[in-house]
Design an enzyme around this catalytic site. Structure first.
Site, PDB file in Angstrom:
ATOM      1  N   HIS A 278       0.828  -1.206   0.000  1.00  0.00           N
ATOM      2  CA  HIS A 278       0.000   0.000   0.000  1.00  0.00           C
ATOM      3  C   HIS A 278       0.863   1.256   0.000  1.00  0.00           C
ATOM      4  O   HIS A 278       0.646   2.176  -0.801  1.00  0.00           O
ATOM      5  CB  HIS A 278      -0.918  -0.022   1.225  1.00  0.00           C
ATOM      6  CG  HIS A 278      -1.836   1.158   1.315  1.00  0.00           C
ATOM      7  ND1 HIS A 278      -3.165   1.110   0.952  1.00  0.00           N
ATOM      8  CD2 HIS A 278      -1.607   2.440   1.738  1.00  0.00           C
ATOM      9  CE1 HIS A 278      -3.711   2.296   1.136  1.00  0.00           C
ATOM     10  NE2 HIS A 278      -2.793   3.118   1.626  1.00  0.00           N
ATOM     11  N   GLU A 279       1.857   1.294   0.880  1.00  0.00           N
ATOM     12  CA  GLU A 279       2.695   2.490   0.976  1.00  0.00           C
ATOM     13  C   GLU A 279       3.579   2.647  -0.255  1.00  0.00           C
ATOM     14  O   GLU A 279       3.848   3.771  -0.695  1.00  0.00           O
ATOM     15  CB  GLU A 279       3.546   2.434   2.251  1.00  0.00           C
ATOM     16  CG  GLU A 279       2.758   2.273   3.549  1.00  0.00           C
ATOM     17  CD  GLU A 279       1.673   3.327   3.730  1.00  0.00           C
ATOM     18  OE1 GLU A 279       1.788   4.419   3.146  1.00  0.00           O
ATOM     19  OE2 GLU A 279       0.691   3.039   4.438  1.00  0.00           O
TER      20      GLU A 279
ATOM     21  N   HIS B 250       1.751   4.382  -2.995  1.00  0.00           N
ATOM     22  CA  HIS B 250       1.629   5.834  -2.841  1.00  0.00           C
ATOM     23  C   HIS B 250       2.758   6.588  -3.538  1.00  0.00           C
ATOM     24  O   HIS B 250       2.627   7.804  -3.761  1.00  0.00           O
ATOM     25  CB  HIS B 250       1.582   6.208  -1.364  1.00  0.00           C
ATOM     26  CG  HIS B 250       0.216   6.149  -0.764  1.00  0.00           C
ATOM     27  ND1 HIS B 250      -0.875   6.765  -1.329  1.00  0.00           N
ATOM     28  CD2 HIS B 250      -0.243   5.536   0.365  1.00  0.00           C
ATOM     29  CE1 HIS B 250      -1.946   6.553  -0.578  1.00  0.00           C
ATOM     30  NE2 HIS B 250      -1.593   5.798   0.454  1.00  0.00           N
TER      31      HIS B 250
ATOM     32  N   GLU C 198      -5.877   7.453  -1.860  1.00  0.00           N
ATOM     33  CA  GLU C 198      -6.061   6.296  -0.983  1.00  0.00           C
ATOM     34  C   GLU C 198      -6.793   5.170  -1.698  1.00  0.00           C
ATOM     35  O   GLU C 198      -6.509   3.984  -1.487  1.00  0.00           O
ATOM     36  CB  GLU C 198      -6.833   6.714   0.275  1.00  0.00           C
ATOM     37  CG  GLU C 198      -6.030   7.552   1.241  1.00  0.00           C
ATOM     38  CD  GLU C 198      -4.787   6.835   1.748  1.00  0.00           C
ATOM     39  OE1 GLU C 198      -4.817   5.591   1.904  1.00  0.00           O
ATOM     40  OE2 GLU C 198      -3.781   7.516   1.980  1.00  0.00           O
TER      41      GLU C 198
END
Length: 599
Positions: A481-482, A485, A504
């Site tokens: 997930h990170e 980003h 997000e």
């Protein structure tokens, strides 16, 4: 007029008048004082005035201050000694109501880029209304407004960049014809306009200019949410100093920094991504369209390691006995809210079974002739900077250099749960989206008071200790997930904070795709896993809605029925220009947009 807001409940005002002047580069020169729990020193800001910026943005199709529907969608040394002084000398002798923002009546940055959700406050928080005094007689001075909270500002001064020798090589300012004030502005204008291939020379010029002496103190005032600066007799942004130095220090209670102890009981400090971004770390322009580059020199006791959003893996430089200096820089323009710093007694964690240190150095491999070459033929249409997406060698680098830091007591947990996952997660992201936007990555296991599972900033990821427990799924999906980003949220992000949910949403969608690729799951197993996680998210969303105020359950549609279509088009336009496109990116985006359209 100070506005009382609750950061846990209210949206925060964006006060900076970015439509008049835009920060292009920050240079921070700071000392970390754990005894008093403050960070102190100075910051030098280099500006570009609004008129020049608007001309450039229209020619590069990077229109930060758009007046149409698109405005709401996307953007993309030795220790210095602070002089002893009384801030009231500069702030209390002049009332806030003496100031006026240039261009009274114009739409300010708040109207274009703000995120305030409380309709009853809108008329009070608009920058122009907040700073203008309609009763002021005579010619008004231009007022520069910066976002600022919980900072002790000690002094503001203009920087005499004209005193720096050797700048003639990079600037075109006519020294014989210009007044000293105009010459200083022209030097900064030329400096910020240097081409991307001169980035090393530009950083060097910025550094030397930041060390130039001051040439006059500027009047300033502050309130709960802003710092206002003016120069007597200067009525337009074009004539306002384009390089200023602010001496300041943080406050222990400032909500941008967290002073705490790590899992070993040692003192540490790190920045918080919420609730007020970085405005209690340094005076800045908070709207996400106000993108800039930065450099930072941070000094701390020799027992501490300084990690930061920076393209370089900084090495400490010894200073006086017992102190070290760390220097980082960034050449990709990004919002000030993405800046992150962490100072603590961190230990670098290295895999015990690693066959070599190859992952710590960049691989430069030739690309084989393929369709992949076609993705990098065209020049990106974003603002000019040293872009990795135009580099064939960067395109072939599936695992960027990375480091992992944590308190020494967590070494075993890092070895078991995290270190072996990183290469496969980075490689999976590359296989789906292509070139990594950033050249390196630090991962830090933050203290236990960290309020979420993770936070991504340029070149650095904060991970919660909670991700190291249990099986690898929690750590792997959060890491994916990170990493996602880097593309969604950092390289491309919301034009204003009302659209932050899009970043997000993309990252949440891609974490499943990355994680399935990292595990090398067959398609049917990957689909089953994604459907299960989607079901769990749906039930969690339903639970949250039962305990959520009604006003928080509706996305603000600021442009009517065509909002969804405009979001889609801006995403596709932005991705096409910034990434040179790839099938994996296209597929991921269209999957999400299809769901958005049908909801």
């Amino acid at each position: 007029m100070d506005i009382k807001l609750d950061p846990s409940r209210d949206d925060l005002p964006l006060m900076a008048n970015t439509s008049h002047m835009l920060v292009k580069h920050y240079i921070l020169d700071l000392d970390v004082d754990f005894g008093n729990q403050v960070i102190e020193g100075n910051i030098v800001l280099f500006f570009e005035d609004g008129n020049r910026f608007k001309k450039q943005s229209s020619s590069t199709q990077e229109t930060f201050q758009m007046e149409s529907e698109e405005a709401d969608i996307f953007r993309t040394a030795e220790p210095c000694h602070v002089p002893e002084m009384d801030s009231s000398t500069f702030s209390t002798k002049m009332g806030h109501r003496e100031f006026a923002v240039c261009g009274k009546g114009d739409q300010d940055a708040f109207d274009n880029d703000g995120n305030h959700d409380n309709q009853e406050h809108d008329s009070e928080i608009s920058s122009s209304k907040y700073c203008c005094d309609t009763g002021n007689h005579g010619k008004k001075d231009f007022l520069l407004v910066l976002d600022c909270c919980d900072l002790s500002v000690l002094k503001v001064e203009e920087v005499d960049v004209a005193a720096v020798p050797g700048l003639e090589k990079f600037t075109k300012a006519p020294k014989l014809l210009a007044t000293p004030e105009k010459l200083r502005c022209e030097i900064v204008r030329d400096l910020v306009a240097l081409p991307a291939d001169a980035w090393r020379e530009q950083l060097d010029c910025y550094t030397r200019c930041s060390q130039a002496p001051g040439c006059g103190e500027l009047l300033f005032d502050s309130d709960n949410w802003s710092l206002q600066i003016r120069k007597t007799g200067t009525s337009t942004p074009a004539d306002f100093p384009h390089a200023i130095r602010i001496w300041y220090k943080t406050k222990p209670e400032g909500q941008s920094v967290a002073w705490t102890t790590d899992q070993n009981g040692r003192p540490c400090v790190y920045t918080m991504g919420s609730p007020i971004n970085n405005r209690a770390l340094f005076p800045c322009q908070e709207p996400p369209v106000a993108m800039s580059t930065w450099q930072a020199t941070v000094r701390a006791a020799a027992s501490f390691v300084v990690l930061m959003s920076g393209e370089n893996s900084a090495k400490p430089t010894p200073l006086r006995e017992g102190y070290m200096s760390w220097h980082y820089y960034v050449t990709m323009p990004m919002p000030a809210s993405t800046f992150a710093i962490a100072v603590g007694c961190w230990t670098e964690m290295k895999p015990k079974a690693s066959p070599s240190d190859d992952l710590m150095t960049e691989h430069i491999l030739p690309l084989l002739p393929s369709e992949a070459d076609l993705r990098y033929d065209n020049t990106c249409s974003h603002m000019e900077y040293p872009c990795r997406f135009q580099s064939a060698s960067a395109a072939s680098q599936d695992i960027i250099p990375y480091r992992v830091f944590a308190p020494v007591c967590l070494e075993g947990a890092c070895q078991e749960a995290l270190l072996w996952l990183i290469p496969s997660c980075l490689s999976a992201a590359h296989s789906v989206l292509g070139t990594h936007p950033f050249s390196r990555l630090d991962i830090l296991i933050v203290p236990t008071n960290f309020p979420s599972l993770g936070m991504a900033s340029p070149h650095i990821i904060f991970l919660s200790q909670s991700t190291l427990t249990g099986r690898s799924h929690l750590c792997g999906t959060r890491l994916c997930h990170e990493i996602a980003h880097s593309w969604f949220g950092l390289v491309i992000g919301a034009r204003d904070w009302t659209e932050e949910w899009l970043s997000e949403g993309f990252a949440t969608h891609l974490e499943d795709i990355f994680w399935a690729e990292a595990q090398q799951l067959p398609p049917h197993e990957a689909l089953e896993q994604q459907e299960l996680r989607a079901c769990l998210r749906w039930h969690r969303l339903q639970d949250e809605l039962r305990n959520c105020p009604e006003g928080m359950q509706v996305l603000r549609n600021r442009r009517g029925k065509q909002s969804c279509q405009m979001v889609q088009q801006r995403i596709l336009d932005g991705c096409d220009s910034a990434w040179s496109w790839s099938f994996g990116v296209e597929k991921s985006i269209h999957n999400i947009l299809q769901n958005v359209s049908s909801s």
